[in-house]
Write a protein that holds these residues in place. Sequence first.
Motif, PDB file in Angstrom:
ATOM      1  N   ILE A 257      33.569  31.671  70.175  1.00  0.00           N
ATOM      2  CA  ILE A 257      34.109  30.407  69.665  1.00  0.00           C
ATOM      3  C   ILE A 257      32.941  29.432  69.563  1.00  0.00           C
ATOM      4  O   ILE A 257      32.202  29.238  70.534  1.00  0.00           O
ATOM      5  CB  ILE A 257      35.197  29.845  70.595  1.00  0.00           C
TER       6      ILE A 257
ATOM      7  N   LEU B 127      47.385  32.885  59.992  1.00  0.00           N
ATOM      8  CA  LEU B 127      46.235  32.838  60.889  1.00  0.00           C
ATOM      9  C   LEU B 127      46.112  31.387  61.337  1.00  0.00           C
ATOM     10  O   LEU B 127      45.750  30.522  60.544  1.00  0.00           O
ATOM     11  CB  LEU B 127      44.972  33.313  60.177  1.00  0.00           C
ATOM     12  N   SER B 128      46.418  31.138  62.602  1.00  0.00           N
ATOM     13  CA  SER B 128      46.628  29.751  63.024  1.00  0.00           C
ATOM     14  C   SER B 128      45.863  29.425  64.294  1.00  0.00           C
ATOM     15  O   SER B 128      45.416  30.310  65.024  1.00  0.00           O
ATOM     16  CB  SER B 128      48.121  29.521  63.270  1.00  0.00           C
ATOM     17  N   LYS B 129      45.732  28.125  64.530  1.00  0.00           N
ATOM     18  CA  LYS B 129      45.282  27.625  65.812  1.00  0.00           C
ATOM     19  C   LYS B 129      46.513  27.332  66.669  1.00  0.00           C
ATOM     20  O   LYS B 129      47.378  26.560  66.282  1.00  0.00           O
ATOM     21  CB  LYS B 129      44.453  26.345  65.647  1.00  0.00           C
TER      22      LYS B 129
ATOM     23  N   THR C 127      42.737  31.212  68.271  1.00  0.00           N
ATOM     24  CA  THR C 127      43.182  31.659  66.948  1.00  0.00           C
ATOM     25  C   THR C 127      44.115  32.850  67.091  1.00  0.00           C
ATOM     26  O   THR C 127      43.796  33.811  67.782  1.00  0.00           O
ATOM     27  CB  THR C 127      41.977  32.043  66.078  1.00  0.00           C
TER      28      THR C 127
ATOM     29  N   ILE D 138      38.039  38.265  60.172  1.00  0.00           N
ATOM     30  CA  ILE D 138      39.174  37.484  59.689  1.00  0.00           C
ATOM     31  C   ILE D 138      39.443  37.782  58.212  1.00  0.00           C
ATOM     32  O   ILE D 138      40.593  37.931  57.787  1.00  0.00           O
ATOM     33  CB  ILE D 138      38.927  35.981  59.933  1.00  0.00           C
TER      34      ILE D 138
ATOM     35  N   ASP E   1      40.545  35.834  68.757  1.00  0.00           N
ATOM     36  CA  ASP E   1      39.321  35.640  69.535  1.00  0.00           C
ATOM     37  C   ASP E   1      39.019  36.864  70.399  1.00  0.00           C
ATOM     38  O   ASP E   1      37.876  37.307  70.509  1.00  0.00           O
ATOM     39  CB  ASP E   1      39.448  34.398  70.417  1.00  0.00           C
TER      40      ASP E   1
ATOM     41  N   GLU F 233      42.650  26.365  73.273  1.00  0.00           N
ATOM     42  CA  GLU F 233      42.836  26.392  71.823  1.00  0.00           C
ATOM     43  C   GLU F 233      42.303  27.724  71.325  1.00  0.00           C
ATOM     44  O   GLU F 233      41.157  28.080  71.582  1.00  0.00           O
ATOM     45  CB  GLU F 233      42.068  25.245  71.165  1.00  0.00           C
TER      46      GLU F 233
END
Length: 451
Positions: free
Chosen positions: A442, A206-208, A224, A139, A426, A222
């Motif tokens: 995760i 960079l989000s959920k 990324t 990341i 992910d 859920e």
Amino acid sequence: LETYSDLGSPQGSPMINSASLERVSVLDLVTGTDSSIIVTAAGSDAMPSEISDRVSNVSQMIEECLKRGIPRSKIYVDALVFPISVDQNFGNHYLESVIEIRRQFGNEIHITGGLSNVSFGLPMRKLINDTFIKRAKIIKGIRDYLDQLGFLEVETPVLQPLYGGANARPFTTHHNALDQKLFLRIADELYLKRLIIGGIDRVYELSKDFRNEGMDRNHNPEFTMLEFYWAYADYKDNMDLVENMIKDVAKSVGSLMITWGEMKIDLSKPFQRKPIFELLKEATGRDMSNLGTDELRKICKKDNIQIEDDANYGQILDCLMSELVEPNLIQPTFVIDYPKEISPLAKKHRNGDPNLVERFELFIGSAEFANAFSELNDPIDQRERFEAQAKLGKAGDDEAHPVDENFLQAIECGMPPTGGVGIGIDRLVMLLTENLSIKDVILFPAMRKED
């Protein structure tokens, strides 16, 4: 009846271990029911010390379940059955064991993992430390790469009055103070495009994101997501950027030669670029570019590909890709030039074909890693696409894209030519850490509820 409550497996499921292998009455009790079986080493001193013998032992227990009519989808293998000890070879033991069980019994057998319970995670700390240290580096590497190119990282709303930017089923909630229905975002796309319209020419997040859909080894509700948008660029520019970024990040955490399950993947070579209909023709011997829904349905029937009776053109094409093409896309491949009907946010192709758009999806190891467009910036065309999607929604497609009037109003102000990309972080971490399940990358994956 001894029962065992495992992470990700049903509460109180009957347990079979090597010590109880002869006590087949446990299995007889659940034959023909909806119960699940846990294959575990818990409570047993009889597990062999050699890893090959352990896998053989687990295979024997699974065979006992299958003989008594237990469906594969109801069989859960406790991951702690595999490792011999927590040492430098722990990860290899675990991975080799999982690969062999998958080879023998396929992906329907559940192999539990993850860190939903700390007590489960502590014995796995060596493997987990390696994975999540690499995840953080991946990341960071993505951020550094985009920052160096002049992209600005931003944050956009998680709770949205209207979901959009992808074809997916959303989670819904209710805002009490506003007395308003809201959705958890399924993508960041439409908000990031607003920022392009507002004058930020290079932007990323960079989000959920959240999608209320099925779960398997590649999907978590859920997840990324990286999305970035680049004004005055197109999908060809972004193919170059994505390829170079993945290679750069891969080198920073390991090697460009990756072993993913039984697949050997070489990231060092140029990624292939092939049109979707060219790949379908290679797989079937037929040119499908001018075929309609009925003709595609006949091909599915001929090749014994299961589709829903009311499946539309896009859903059928997706099934054909999934069954006939994607399993062969082992080495990195950009699948390009998709039909307009299944790409509501992409610009029409510059070659003049009215049925094609400028879109790519990146496949590695038979899995999708990225989805990208030369973004549609014509408000009239965009409205027509949204309205076509709305018709699909009324016909029963619960993943159809809704009409977003606020976004249409925004692009009417003037949106520059833009290239946009979405990458599942992910799944990228799975590849670069050589993990086979999203649950293993995760820290707290979604699991079945324990009542």
